[in-house]
Scaffold this active site. Structure first.
Site, PDB file in Angstrom:
ATOM      1  N   ASP A 178       0.812  -1.216   0.000  1.00  0.00           N
ATOM      2  CA  ASP A 178       0.000   0.000   0.000  1.00  0.00           C
ATOM      3  C   ASP A 178       0.847   1.269   0.000  1.00  0.00           C
ATOM      4  OD1 ASP A 178       0.890  -0.524   2.572  1.00  0.00           O
ATOM      5  OD2 ASP A 178      -1.078  -0.945   3.379  1.00  0.00           O
TER       6      ASP A 178
ATOM      7  N   ASP B 154      -7.684  -2.369  14.127  1.00  0.00           N
ATOM      8  CA  ASP B 154      -9.058  -2.660  13.684  1.00  0.00           C
ATOM      9  C   ASP B 154      -9.124  -3.948  12.860  1.00  0.00           C
ATOM     10  OD1 ASP B 154      -7.961  -1.925  11.257  1.00  0.00           O
ATOM     11  OD2 ASP B 154      -9.363  -0.290  10.850  1.00  0.00           O
TER      12      ASP B 154
ATOM     13  N   HIS C  58      -7.310  -4.786  10.227  1.00  0.00           N
ATOM     14  CA  HIS C  58      -7.060  -4.705   8.785  1.00  0.00           C
ATOM     15  C   HIS C  58      -5.763  -5.402   8.376  1.00  0.00           C
ATOM     16  CE1 HIS C  58      -4.925  -0.488   9.241  1.00  0.00           C
ATOM     17  NE2 HIS C  58      -4.027  -1.452   9.302  1.00  0.00           N
TER      18      HIS C  58
HETATM   19  C1  F6R Z   1       1.388  -1.334   6.067  1.00  0.00           C
HETATM   20  C2  F6R Z   1       0.137  -2.071   6.212  1.00  0.00           C
HETATM   21  C3  F6R Z   1      -0.691  -1.993   7.444  1.00  0.00           C
HETATM   22  C4  F6R Z   1       0.122  -2.240   8.722  1.00  0.00           C
HETATM   23  C5  F6R Z   1      -0.761  -2.164   9.958  1.00  0.00           C
HETATM   24  C6  F6R Z   1       0.042  -2.308  11.221  1.00  0.00           C
HETATM   25  O1  F6R Z   1       1.966  -1.567   4.801  1.00  0.00           O
HETATM   26  O2  F6R Z   1      -0.239  -2.710   5.288  1.00  0.00           O
HETATM   27  O3  F6R Z   1      -1.709  -2.948   7.384  1.00  0.00           O
HETATM   28  O4  F6R Z   1       0.721  -3.501   8.637  1.00  0.00           O
HETATM   29  O5  F6R Z   1      -1.447  -0.969   9.980  1.00  0.00           O
HETATM   30  O6  F6R Z   1       0.925  -1.225  11.358  1.00  0.00           O
HETATM   31  P1  F6R Z   1       2.049  -1.225  12.457  1.00  0.00           P
HETATM   32  O7  F6R Z   1       3.006  -2.307  12.104  1.00  0.00           O
HETATM   33  O8  F6R Z   1       2.702   0.127  12.351  1.00  0.00           O
HETATM   34  O9  F6R Z   1       1.373  -1.471  13.757  1.00  0.00           O
END
Ligand code: F6R
Length: 260
Positions: free
Chosen positions: A67, A136, A138
């Site tokens: 992303d 959340d 995702h």
């Molecule tokens: C980033 C991504 C997001 C993160 C998620 C967790 O490329 O795809 O899904 O993996 O938001 O972020 P962190 O690791 O910063 O807690």
């Protein structure tokens, strides 16, 4: 889904990096799916160490990132282009023409997303996809209610994600509201998935991903549908799992299992 509970963040990162190294040793021209955020930093550090000390070779590797924020130029220190170059690409011998990261500044998002999907296919599909998980639930930026068969597209970030990511920006208002993200369907097509999570803040999302129903409210729960998904977590992130003892038991007994 295989759940591997590790004592520390470092052990979790080493576990993820070892799997990627194994893939590269078996297939030097593998296609890797990359994630950003704080979680995979340890994996990237370990892969860079393996490259420098053990000669792990990235010269034939192709990468696709999950992303990118919409509106940030690639030189912005919070863009995922910048993140990847600073934390990984500039430290290994990857060929720059083999790096693909969604564009957050294209003039035609629909055409770009379709091209991105096509490029993944033309490169033979993703061999191993690295993933983190949002609080959340995702994966990539597939926020709650994203279709489990969604493809790469423009997405509006959830308020919870904006709050979570505000820690990287000077002010909350600086966090972009839109992103381009691979879809859940795109991610599920990777041959192997490695999801990493650490810390108490991820415990609830991890519980719902592993032990809850498959639901678009927790897009990470779609990993339950994948034939080869490994989840590396530390004790804090595993703290709400009902079957934690069972996952640890499986890992203990694995070395003695009959060879298949
Ligand atoms: C980033 C991504 C997001 C993160 C998620 C967790 O490329 O795809 O899904 O993996 O938001 O972020 P962190 O690791 O910063 O807690």
């Amino acid at each position: 889904m295989e759940v591997i509970v590790q004592k520390t963040y470092d052990e979790m990162s080493k576990g993820g990096a070892q799997l990627i190294a194994q893939t590269l040793n078996a297939k030097p021209n593998a296609v890797l799916g990359m994630a950003t955020g704080s979680t995979p930093l340890g994996v990237y550090k370990e892969l860079v160490r393996m490259h420098k000390n053990e000669g792990l070779d990235f010269s034939q590797v192709t990468t696709f990132n999950l992303d990118e924020y919409v509106g940030l130029p690639v030189t912005h220190d919070q863009s995922y282009h910048y993140f990847m170059h600073e934390n990984f690409f500039k430290h290994v011998n990857i060929s720059h023409q083999n790096i693909y990261i969604p564009s957050g500044t294209t003039g035609n998002y629909k055409a770009f997303c379709d091209w991105y999907e096509k490029r993944i296919e033309e490169c033979g599909g993703i061999d191993v996809q690295i993933l983190g998980i949002g609080t959340d639930g995702h994966i990539a930026f597939n926020e709650p209610t994203s279709s489990l068969s969604s493809r790469t597209r423009l997405k509006t970030l959830a308020k919870m994600t904006i709050d979570d990511n505000a820690r990287f920006f000077e002010k909350r208002e600086d966090v972009p509201i839109y992103a381009i993200t691979m879809g859940v369907g795109t991610i599920l097509e990777a041959r192997k998935l490695i999801l990493l999570a650490n810390g108490k803040g991820k415990a609830q999302a991890v519980k719902e991903m592993v032990e809850g129903p498959v639901t678009s409210m927790i897009t990470a729960s779609a990993l339950q549908l994948h034939p080869s998904a490994k989840v590396f977590i530390d004790h804090d992130a595993a703290s709400l799992l009902e079957m934690k003892d069972y996952y640890e038991w499986i890992q203990q007994k694995k070395p003695g299992a009959p060879q298949v």
